[in-house]
Write a protein that holds these residues in place. Structure first.
Motif, PDB file in Angstrom:
ATOM      1  N   ILE B 419       0.843  -1.197   0.000  1.00  0.00           N
ATOM      2  CA  ILE B 419       0.000   0.000   0.000  1.00  0.00           C
ATOM      3  C   ILE B 419       0.878   1.248   0.000  1.00  0.00           C
ATOM      4  O   ILE B 419       0.640   2.202  -0.728  1.00  0.00           O
ATOM      5  CB  ILE B 419      -0.936  -0.018   1.220  1.00  0.00           C
ATOM      6  N   PHE B 420       1.928   1.203   0.794  1.00  0.00           N
ATOM      7  CA  PHE B 420       2.813   2.375   0.854  1.00  0.00           C
ATOM      8  C   PHE B 420       3.522   2.596  -0.482  1.00  0.00           C
ATOM      9  O   PHE B 420       3.695   3.735  -0.912  1.00  0.00           O
ATOM     10  CB  PHE B 420       3.834   2.210   1.978  1.00  0.00           C
ATOM     11  N   ILE B 421       3.935   1.524  -1.126  1.00  0.00           N
ATOM     12  CA  ILE B 421       4.624   1.684  -2.411  1.00  0.00           C
ATOM     13  C   ILE B 421       3.674   2.346  -3.418  1.00  0.00           C
ATOM     14  O   ILE B 421       4.043   3.295  -4.112  1.00  0.00           O
ATOM     15  CB  ILE B 421       5.117   0.333  -2.953  1.00  0.00           C
ATOM     16  N   LEU B 422       2.448   1.855  -3.450  1.00  0.00           N
ATOM     17  CA  LEU B 422       1.497   2.427  -4.407  1.00  0.00           C
ATOM     18  C   LEU B 422       1.209   3.890  -4.068  1.00  0.00           C
ATOM     19  O   LEU B 422       1.139   4.739  -4.960  1.00  0.00           O
ATOM     20  CB  LEU B 422       0.199   1.614  -4.403  1.00  0.00           C
ATOM     21  N   SER B 423       1.075   4.185  -2.784  1.00  0.00           N
ATOM     22  CA  SER B 423       0.772   5.575  -2.436  1.00  0.00           C
ATOM     23  C   SER B 423       1.969   6.465  -2.738  1.00  0.00           C
ATOM     24  O   SER B 423       1.799   7.610  -3.154  1.00  0.00           O
ATOM     25  CB  SER B 423       0.354   5.689  -0.975  1.00  0.00           C
ATOM     26  N   ALA B 424       3.188   5.936  -2.539  1.00  0.00           N
ATOM     27  CA  ALA B 424       4.372   6.738  -2.868  1.00  0.00           C
ATOM     28  C   ALA B 424       4.435   7.000  -4.359  1.00  0.00           C
ATOM     29  O   ALA B 424       4.902   8.043  -4.797  1.00  0.00           O
ATOM     30  CB  ALA B 424       5.633   6.022  -2.412  1.00  0.00           C
ATOM     31  N   GLY B 425       3.937   6.062  -5.156  1.00  0.00           N
ATOM     32  CA  GLY B 425       3.959   6.249  -6.600  1.00  0.00           C
ATOM     33  C   GLY B 425       2.953   7.272  -7.067  1.00  0.00           C
ATOM     34  O   GLY B 425       2.975   7.689  -8.222  1.00  0.00           O
ATOM     35  N   MET B 426       2.067   7.669  -6.180  1.00  0.00           N
ATOM     36  CA  MET B 426       1.027   8.602  -6.613  1.00  0.00           C
ATOM     37  C   MET B 426       1.466  10.061  -6.534  1.00  0.00           C
ATOM     38  O   MET B 426       1.465  10.757  -7.518  1.00  0.00           O
ATOM     39  CB  MET B 426      -0.231   8.374  -5.790  1.00  0.00           C
ATOM     40  N   PHE B 427       1.846  10.517  -5.349  1.00  0.00           N
ATOM     41  CA  PHE B 427       2.279  11.911  -5.217  1.00  0.00           C
ATOM     42  C   PHE B 427       3.620  12.014  -4.500  1.00  0.00           C
ATOM     43  O   PHE B 427       3.915  13.028  -3.896  1.00  0.00           O
ATOM     44  CB  PHE B 427       1.262  12.734  -4.434  1.00  0.00           C
ATOM     45  N   GLY B 428       4.363  10.951  -4.498  1.00  0.00           N
ATOM     46  CA  GLY B 428       5.664  11.014  -3.841  1.00  0.00           C
ATOM     47  C   GLY B 428       5.544  11.080  -2.335  1.00  0.00           C
ATOM     48  O   GLY B 428       4.630  10.500  -1.749  1.00  0.00           O
ATOM     49  N   MET B 429       6.458  11.819  -1.738  1.00  0.00           N
ATOM     50  CA  MET B 429       6.523  11.895  -0.277  1.00  0.00           C
ATOM     51  C   MET B 429       5.209  12.382   0.325  1.00  0.00           C
ATOM     52  O   MET B 429       4.819  11.962   1.404  1.00  0.00           O
ATOM     53  CB  MET B 429       7.639  12.843   0.154  1.00  0.00           C
ATOM     54  N   SER B 431       2.037  11.893  -0.596  1.00  0.00           N
ATOM     55  CA  SER B 431       1.024  10.864  -0.397  1.00  0.00           C
ATOM     56  C   SER B 431       1.548   9.746   0.487  1.00  0.00           C
ATOM     57  O   SER B 431       0.781   9.106   1.207  1.00  0.00           O
ATOM     58  CB  SER B 431       0.574  10.306  -1.740  1.00  0.00           C
ATOM     59  N   LEU B 432       2.869   9.531   0.476  1.00  0.00           N
ATOM     60  CA  LEU B 432       3.426   8.496   1.364  1.00  0.00           C
ATOM     61  C   LEU B 432       3.225   8.906   2.820  1.00  0.00           C
ATOM     62  O   LEU B 432       2.779   8.115   3.651  1.00  0.00           O
ATOM     63  CB  LEU B 432       4.907   8.285   1.063  1.00  0.00           C
ATOM     64  N   THR B 433       3.541  10.167   3.099  1.00  0.00           N
ATOM     65  CA  THR B 433       3.331  10.662   4.457  1.00  0.00           C
ATOM     66  C   THR B 433       1.856  10.558   4.832  1.00  0.00           C
ATOM     67  O   THR B 433       1.506  10.131   5.927  1.00  0.00           O
ATOM     68  CB  THR B 433       3.784  12.129   4.564  1.00  0.00           C
ATOM     69  N   GLY B 434       1.000  10.959   3.870  1.00  0.00           N
ATOM     70  CA  GLY B 434      -0.443  10.884   4.117  1.00  0.00           C
ATOM     71  C   GLY B 434      -0.869   9.467   4.445  1.00  0.00           C
ATOM     72  O   GLY B 434      -1.572   9.230   5.440  1.00  0.00           O
ATOM     73  N   ALA B 435      -0.422   8.513   3.640  1.00  0.00           N
ATOM     74  CA  ALA B 435      -0.812   7.118   3.854  1.00  0.00           C
ATOM     75  C   ALA B 435      -0.302   6.620   5.193  1.00  0.00           C
ATOM     76  O   ALA B 435      -1.005   5.924   5.932  1.00  0.00           O
ATOM     77  CB  ALA B 435      -0.260   6.245   2.731  1.00  0.00           C
ATOM     78  N   PHE B 436       0.921   7.021   5.522  1.00  0.00           N
ATOM     79  CA  PHE B 436       1.485   6.558   6.786  1.00  0.00           C
ATOM     80  C   PHE B 436       0.713   7.130   7.961  1.00  0.00           C
ATOM     81  O   PHE B 436       0.410   6.424   8.928  1.00  0.00           O
ATOM     82  CB  PHE B 436       2.965   6.951   6.872  1.00  0.00           C
ATOM     83  N   ILE B 437       0.365   8.399   7.854  1.00  0.00           N
ATOM     84  CA  ILE B 437      -0.383   9.023   8.952  1.00  0.00           C
ATOM     85  C   ILE B 437      -1.744   8.357   9.109  1.00  0.00           C
ATOM     86  O   ILE B 437      -2.175   8.046  10.228  1.00  0.00           O
ATOM     87  CB  ILE B 437      -0.521  10.541   8.725  1.00  0.00           C
TER      88      ILE B 437
END
Lengths: 414, 495
Positions: B419-429, B431-437
Motif C-alpha cells: 500500500i505504501f509503495i502504491l501511495s508513494a507512486g502517486m504523489f511522492g513523499m 502521499s506516502l506521508t499521508g498514507a502513513f499518517i
C-alpha cells in the motif's frame, strides 16, 4: 453507501491527478555547472550547461566506455531556465538544475551592469539551490567549463565539490553561495566575495609566496589547468576588483560568518630575512568585533583575533624554540606581520571599495532603532570609509611541532 | 420440514436417559455409534465378578489407552469384590452419567463407558490417550538465550509447561465447551487474584457466543474471537512459547489453550505485544534494548524503504546525493520498466520465494535458494530486467521483515508495504506521508477488549514502561494499568 460515494470521488481523483509530476531518473539530465557569458546581442546571454554523464565512473554501468564524463552544451537565451528548454534541442532528456554545484560567470559579464539582472532568475526558480557557489572566471565561462578537465575526479560534481570545499577550508577562496550573494547584495552595505578561478595561465608572477597569487598566476607543472585562487569582489551586484589568496585569507580571519580551517603560510625569517619560516595558523575562536558608533561621530571598530601558531619549518635553522629571546622576536614578528597585512586590507577596502569584505555591517545594526535610520546613516558611504579600525592579533599558543631542535648544521658538516 | 423433524428426533434421542436393562442400552449405543461400520468403536461384554451381573464397556479403541483399560478396569471388575463400582475399579477418574447425550460426549473425549444390567447409571472412566507430538524446540519463534521448549498438540502437556514456570495456586484453568457437533474444550488460563474480571467475562461471553458446528483449533478460534475480522492489524496474540504465555499471565493477561494446537492465544493485545520478543527480557538491559532498537529500525525499514525509494527517485530526485543519483541513473538506463514497476516486481518476487519456501517439500528445499538467487540477484540485473539498486532495496526490505517474529504482525507489515509503495507512486513523499499518517491513526484507534493499541504509551497508563525500550528488571514496579489488574504493584518497595 458512504463508502461507495467516497470511492466514486476518490478513484477519478487518483486517475486524474496520480503521478502528476512523476519523472524517472533516467529521463533527466543533471546539470552540474552553469556558465554565463555575454553575447553580441543586447540582453541575450550565452549559457553553458555541463551535464554529467551518469555512466562514467559508476561501477554498475555496462558500457559507456569512451564516453566523456560530461556533455557541455552552450545555447543563447535570456535567462537560465528558458535556456534549458532551448538546450533541449541538443540534449535528449529533461534538463534538471537541482544538482548544480557552481554557476560560473565570466569576468566580463561580472563587471557589467547586466550581471544582477541575469543572475536574478536563479533566485526565482526552486530548481537552483541557494547553496550553489558563484565562481568568476577570468576567461569566458564557456571556455572555463570546456577547458576544465580534472585528471583524477572525472565526474564534474565531484571535482567542484572537493575543490571548492578544500580550497575554502584553506582560506584561499571564499565560501560564495548564491544565498550569501543575494543576502549581501540586497543588504546593500558590504561587498560580496565570489570565487575567482581560471583555466588560462597568465604571466607567472615572478616573486610570489604560497598565497600571494590570484588564479592563473600560480606556477604549475602538470595537473589540471584549472586554478582556484583569490576572490572577485562584488559591490552592489557588480564586480569591481580581485583579491589575491592572501587577502582572501585575511577576509576570512576577520569575518565571523566564514568558517576557515587552519592554513599553512610563511613569513620572512625575522633574523635572517633571506630565509623564510613556515607556520601553521589556527584560529580556535571567532574574532571579537566591537563597533562603537555614535551618531555624527567617527565609528570605532575594534577587532580582536586570538590565534595559535605551530612552527613547521625554519629554513635558517636558527634555534627559535630554545632561546627565549629569539622566540619573543618570532612571536612579535608574526603578530606584527598579521596585523600589518590585515590593516592593509582594511585600508584598501576603505579607500578603494569604500566598504568592507568582512560583513561587519552586521555588528553596527544594533545601534539603530529601525531600518530607515540605519539606511540613513549609510554604512558603505559614511560609517565604514571614515571609521577608525583597530585590529589586534593575540598569539594564544606557539608550538614547535614534535621536535624542538633542528639539525645542527655545523656538526653535520664537519 | 422433514429435515427439521429428523433433527428434532435426533435431539430427543440424545436427551434420552439410560435404560434399566442392559440390552436396550446396548442397542441404543450401537445405533448411535454405528457399531460395526465404525471400525474403532469397541464394545466389550462380560459378567461382573462381584455380583455376577452382565456388564458392557464401550469406547473408541483409537483414543484410549488399552493397557489402562486392562489393568485398571477389566482386571478389577473380573477379579475383585466390592460394594460399588468405584470401590472396585482403580482408575483415577470415574463419573456417573445418566443421559445419552453425556455418554456421547464422554466417549468422544476418550472415556470408556460401563453399562451394568439393572442399573440406571452408567460410569464414565477416563482412559483417554490422544496421540501427540512430544515437546520439541520452538521453531518459529526461536531464541538464543532463554527456554527453548514450545507448546505441543496436547492440552495437558501445554498446561504442564505453564504450571512448571508458574507455581501459583491462583493460576486457574477453566474449561469452556465449544461446538455444536464436535464438542471441543477451550481452556482459559488466568491468575485469579490479578486478572481483571471485566475482561475475563468479555472473553467468556465471546466464547459462549460462538455457535458453530466445530472449532477445531486455536487458529480458527482466533478468528472467532477477534474484534475486527477485516482489520489489517491483528487483535489477538498467537504464540508457541510457554515462557511468553507465562510472562503475559503474570501481567494479568488471559491465555487460551486448546487440545489440538501447539500454540496459545493471548488477549488483550497492544502493539508492544507484537513488537516484543521474550528474549528482550532474558538479555541484559543494554543487550535487550539494543536488539529492540534494531527491531524498531527493521520495522520502519521493511514498511517504508521501498516506498521511500519510489517516492524519492520518482518525485524528489534533488534529495539524492549526486553520486548515488548518477549511479542509479546509469543502472536504470537500460531497464525497460518504470521504477515503481521494478520495485513491485522485486517485492512480489520476494513474496513468491517466501511463500514457495514455506510450501516446498523438505527434500526440494535447496532449490528455493538457487532459484531465489537467480530472481533476486545478478542474473536479473544482467538481463536488464531490474537495476542493481532495487536488489539491495528489496533485500533490505525483505530481510528486515524477518525481524518481526510475530506472524500476524509480519503479514500486516508486508501488506502495508505494498500500500505504501502504491501511495508513494502517486504523489511522492506527500502521499506516502499521508498514507502513513492514516495508517498510524487507524492503528491508534484500535482497541482489543477495551485496551487501546498503543497503550501504555498513548494513552498513558501506569506500567513498567516496557514499550519501545524496557527498563532494568529491578525497576519494573507495576503491572500494566491498562488491564486494570486487581493487583497493580509488582514488587513492594523496600522500607
Amino acid at each position: 453507501m458512504n463508502l461507495l460515494k467516497a470511492l466514486f470521488f476518490l478513484i477519478p481523483l487518483l486517475l486524474l491527478f496520480g503521478c502528476y509530476d512523476r519523472i524517472e531518473l533516467e529521463q533527466q539530465s543533471y546539470v552540474m555547472a552553469i556558465g554565463i557569458d555575454t553575447t553580441d546581442q543586447e540582453n541575450q546571454y550565452l549559457f553553458t550547461f555541463e551535464i554529467a554523464n551518469p555512466e562514467v565512473g559508476s561501477a554498475t554501468a555496462q558500457g559507456g566506455e569512451g564516453e566523456p564524463p560530461a556533455e557541455i552544451v552552450s545555447v543563447i537565451g535570456t535567462d537560465i531556465l528558458t535556456a534549458t528548454y532551448t538546450a533541449n534541442s541538443v540534449v535528449a532528456k529533461k534538463i534538471t538544475l537541482d544538482h548544480t554545484k557552481i554557476i560560473v560567470a565570466s569576468e566580463e559579464i561580472a563587471r557589467s551592469d547586466k550581471f544582477l539582472s541575469v543572475i536574478q532568475s536563479a533566485s526565482r526558480s526552486p530548481q537552483i539551490r541557494r547553496a550553489v557557489e558563484l565562481v568568476v572566471s577570468k576567461e569566458p565561462a564557456e571556455d572555463f567549463i570546456r577547458n576544465n578537465e580534472p585528471t583524477m575526479e572525472k565526474r564534474p560534481h565531484k571535482f567542484y565539490n572537493f575543490m571548492l570545499s578544500r580550497a575554502a577550508q584553506t582560506g584561499i577562496i571564499p565560501q560564495a553561495t548564491l544565498h550569501r550573494f543575494f543576502q549581501i547584495t540586497e543588504g546593500d552595505a558590504d561587498v560580496f566575495l565570489a570565487v575567482y578561478a581560471t583555466t588560462e595561465q597568465s604571466k607567472e608572477k615572478e616573486r610570489g609566496y604560497e598565497d600571494n597569487y590570484i588564479a592563473g598566476e600560480i606556477p604549475q607543472i602538470g595537473g589540471s589547468p584549472t586554478q582556484f585562487m583569490g576572490s572577485a569582489v562584488f559591490k552592489e551586484g557588480k564586480m569591481i576588483d580581485i583579491l589575491n589568496g592572501e587577502e582572501t585569507r585575511f577576509a576570512h580571519i576577520l569575518d565571523k560568518t566564514h568558517d576557515m580551517d587552519t592554513f599553512l603560510a610563511t613569513i620572512p625569517d625575522p633574523l635572517q630575512p633571506e630565509y623564510r619560516v613556515s607556520y601553521n595558523y589556527a584560529q580556535k575562536n571567532k574574532p571579537q568585533i566591537n563597533i562603537d558608533y555614535q551618531k555624527g561621530k567617527t565609528a570605532k571598530i575594534k577587532v580582536d583575533v586570538e590565534y595559535q601558531v605551530e612552527i613547521i619549518g625554519i629554513q635558517s635553522l636558527i634555534n627559535y624554540s630554545q632561546i627565549q629571546k629569539y622566540r619573543k622576536i618570532l612571536k612579535e614578528n608574526i603578530t606584527n606581520r598579521l596585523e600589518e597585512k590585515a590593516k592593509q586590507l582594511v585600508k584598501k577596502s576603505q579607500e578603494q571599495y569604500s566598504t568592507d569584505p568582512f560583513y561587519w555591517s552586521l555588528y553596527v545594526r544594533k545601534h539603530f532603532k529601525d531600518v530607515p535610520s540605519y539606511e540613513e546613516a549609510d554604512w558603505n558611504k559614511n560609517i565604514y570609509p571614515n571609521a577608525e579600525v583597530e585590529i589586534t592579533f593575540k598569539l594564544d599558543k606557539l608550538e614547535f611541532g614534535k621536535m624542538f631542535d633542528d639539525s645542527n648544521v655545523s656538526e653535520v658538516r664537519d | 420440514m422433514a429435515r427439521f423433524i429428523a433433527e428434532r428426533e435426533k435431539h430427543n434421542q440424545q436427551e434420552q436417559t439410560v435404560h434399566t436393562s442392559l440390552q436396550p442400552n446396548l442397542e441404543e449405543i450401537k445405533k448411535l455409534f454405528s457399531y460395526g461400520v465404525n471400525k474403532d468403536f469397541s464394545i466389550r461384554t462380560f459378567n461382573l465378578f462381584s455380583n455376577q451381573k452382565k456388564a458392557c464397556l464401550c469406547y473408541y479403541s483409537s483414543i484410549v489407552n488399552g493397557k489402562t483399560i486392562n489393568e485398571h478396569i477389566m482386571e478389577p471388575l473380573l477379579q475383585n469384590k466390592g460394594e460399588s463400582i468405584s470401590n472396585i475399579v482403580s482408575i483415577e477418574n470415574i463419573e456417573k452419567v445418566n443421559s445419552f447425550s453425556d455418554i456421547i460426549e464422554n466417549i468422544n473425549s476418550g472415556k470408556a463407558i460401563l453399562f451394568i444390567d439393572q442399573s440406571e447409571t452408567a460410569y464414565a472412566m477416563d482412559v483417554a490417550d490422544f496421540q501427540h507430538r512430544y515437546i520439541s524446540k520452538s521453531e518459529n519463534e526461536s531464541v538464543i538465550k532463554g527456554p527453548q521448549d514450545a507448546f505441543t498438540e496436547s492440552l495437558n502437556s501445554n498446561i504442564s509447561l505453564i504450571r512448571k514456570q508458574l507455581h501459583n495456586h491462583q493460576l486457574i484453568n477453566e474449561g469452556i465447551q465449544l461446538g455444536e457437533r464436535s464438542k471441543n474444550e477451550v481452556n482459559i488460563l488466568y491468575i485469579k487474584d490479578i486478572v481483571n474480571d471485566d475482561i475475563l467475562n468479555q472473553v467468556k461471553n465471546k466464547l459462549n457466543q460462538i455457535k458453530v458446528d466445530n472449532v477445531r483449533n486455536i487458529e480458527i478460534l482466533e478468528q472467532y474471537i477477534e474484534d475486527r475480522p477485516y482489520s489489517i492489524i491483528p487483535s489477538v496474540l498467537y504464540t508457541e512459547k510457554p515462557d511468553k504465555a507465562t510472562s503475559y499471565l503474570e501481567d494479568g493477561f488471559i491465555v487460551l489453550l486448546m487440545e489440538t494446537s501447539s500454540a496459545c492465544l493471548i488477549v488483550p493485545v497492544t502493539f508492544w505485544s507484537f513488537f516484543h520478543s521474550p528474549e528482550d527480557r532474558y538479555l541484559r538491559f543494554f543487550y535487550g534494548n539494543f536488539s529492540r532498537s534494531i527491531r524498531l529500525i527493521c520495522f520502519l525499514l521493511t514498511t517504508l524503504i521501498s516506498a521511500t525509494y519510489v517516492a524519492v527517485s520518482n518525485f524528489h530526485s534533488e534529495m539524492i546525493p549526486p553520486d548515488l543519483l548518477l549511479a542509479i541513473t546509469a543502472s536504470r538506463e537500460r531497464v525497460p520498466f518504470p521504477l515503481i514497476v521494478e520495485v513491485l516486481m522485486m517485492e512480489v518476487a520476494f513474496e513468491l520465494i517466501r511463500e514457495a519456501g514455506v510450501r516446498i517439500p523438505n527434500p526440494l528445499g535447496p532449490t528455493i535458494g538457487i532459484v531465489g538467487a537467480l530472481i533476486l540477484g545478478q542474473a536479473a540485473v544482467e538481463a536488464n530486467i531490474i537495476s542493481p539498486i532495487i536488489v539491495i532495496v528489496a533485500a533490505v526490505s525483505g530481510l528486515s521483515s524477518f525481524a518481526i517474529a510475530d506472524i500476524n504482525m509480519n503479514f500486516t507489515v508486508r501488506l502495508m508495504r505494498f500500500i505504501f509503495i502504491l501511495s508513494a507512486g502517486m504523489f511522492g513523499m506527500l502521499s506516502l506521508t499521508g498514507a502513513f499518517i492514516l495508517f498510524f491513526m487507524y492503528a491508534a484507534s484500535l482497541k482489543s477488549y477495551g485496551v487501546p493499541f498503543f497503550s501504555p504509551m498513548s494513552p498513558h497508563f501506569l506500567s513498567s514502561k516496557d514499550t519501545v525500550f524496557r527498563k532494568s528488571v529491578k525497576k519494573e514496579l507495576f503491572r500494566p494499568d491498562y488491564l486494570k489488574p486487581k493487583d497493580l504493584q509488582k514488587k513492594q518497595k523496600k522500607g
